[in-house]
Design a protein around this motif. Structure first.
Motif: not given
Length: 248
Positions: A87-88, A93-95, A161-163, A186-187
């Motif tokens: 995620h960014d 989510g990006i993937y 996961i919130t960044g 981003s993680i």
């Protein structure tokens, strides 16, 4: 044999791995024993061939020694890790699949996270209201990818996961907090693909709700790896605590 807790790739594509969970020992006759004053043996292993080491007394912020060694190394890779989610900095989510990450955590899977140029394994994982967060405790401060500071600190983080990434730095052997910060990152989240078998679930009063204690005892007697896990059921508003032990 050492399993680095934190791995970093430098701009020169060299790999550096930190390992903090080792204590110094001395040889007495044919046996190795802890010294009278026990000390941490912090090491960084690098593909450059260097092995910087910093020694600090346990329970006191006093440096015993610091030196740089050199040696030949063999690097072994476990191919069980799978990228399941990324995620960014705003937690978008990006993937991959967040549901798969949550499912994997609740199934007792090991998890690693990649933040910027380093990857570290989560020491503790939490699921609350569908949100995953991880405590990252196996890190220490450095001046470069593998060189130690004169004054070494523990680096402890909570990544979500919130960044959000909270970081605190405490002097080794001290309650002095050198730095606290809250950042957005981003993680990328990785999950070990090896299956775990649930053998026992107990309530807070020790009542068996799944499996049997006899099966757990048998597994332990066979020297099979085990670990405990605490989680909060994502469908409940309040936090339910359940301890489960998994057998591999």
């Amino acid at each position: 044999m050492t399993r680095p807790t934190t791995i970093e790739v430098s701009n020169s594509l060299d790999v550096h791995g930190q390992y903090p969970w080792r204590l110094g020992q001395i040889k007495i006759g044919d046996e190795y024993e802890f010294p009278t004053r026990v000390f941490w043996l912090l090491t960084t292993w690098s593909t450059t061939g260097t092995i910087p080491t910093s020694q600090w007394y346990v329970g006191r912020h006093i440096s015993l020694n610091s030196f740089q060694d050199f040696g030949s190394m063999e690097w072994l890779v476990d191919d069980c890790w799978t990228q399941v989610y990324s995620h960014d900095t705003f937690g978008r989510g990006i993937y991959g699949s967040l549901d798969l990450l949550v499912e994997s955590v609740l199934a007792g899977k090991r998890v690693r996270v990649k933040i910027n140029s380093y990857i570290t394994e989560a020491d503790n994982l939490y699921v609350r209201n569908g949100q995953v967060s991880a405590q990252l405790l196996g890190q220490f401060s450095k001046t470069s990818a593998y060189n130690f500071l004169t004054n070494v600190n523990w680096i402890w983080q909570i990544a979500s996961i919130t960044g959000d990434v909270e970081t605190v730095r405490y002097d080794i052997g001290s309650t002095l907090n050198r730095l606290s910060s809250n950042d957005k990152e981003s993680i990328t989240w990785f999950v070990a693909s090896r299956p775990w078998s649930k053998v026992l679930t107990t309530s807070s009063s020790g009542i068996v709700t799944y499996g049997s204690k006899a099966n757990l005892n048998t597994s332990l007697q066979l020297l099979q790896y085990h670990r405990g896990r605490q989680y909060c059921h994502s469908k409940l508003r309040s936090c339910s605590t359940v301890y489960q032990v998994y057998q591999r």
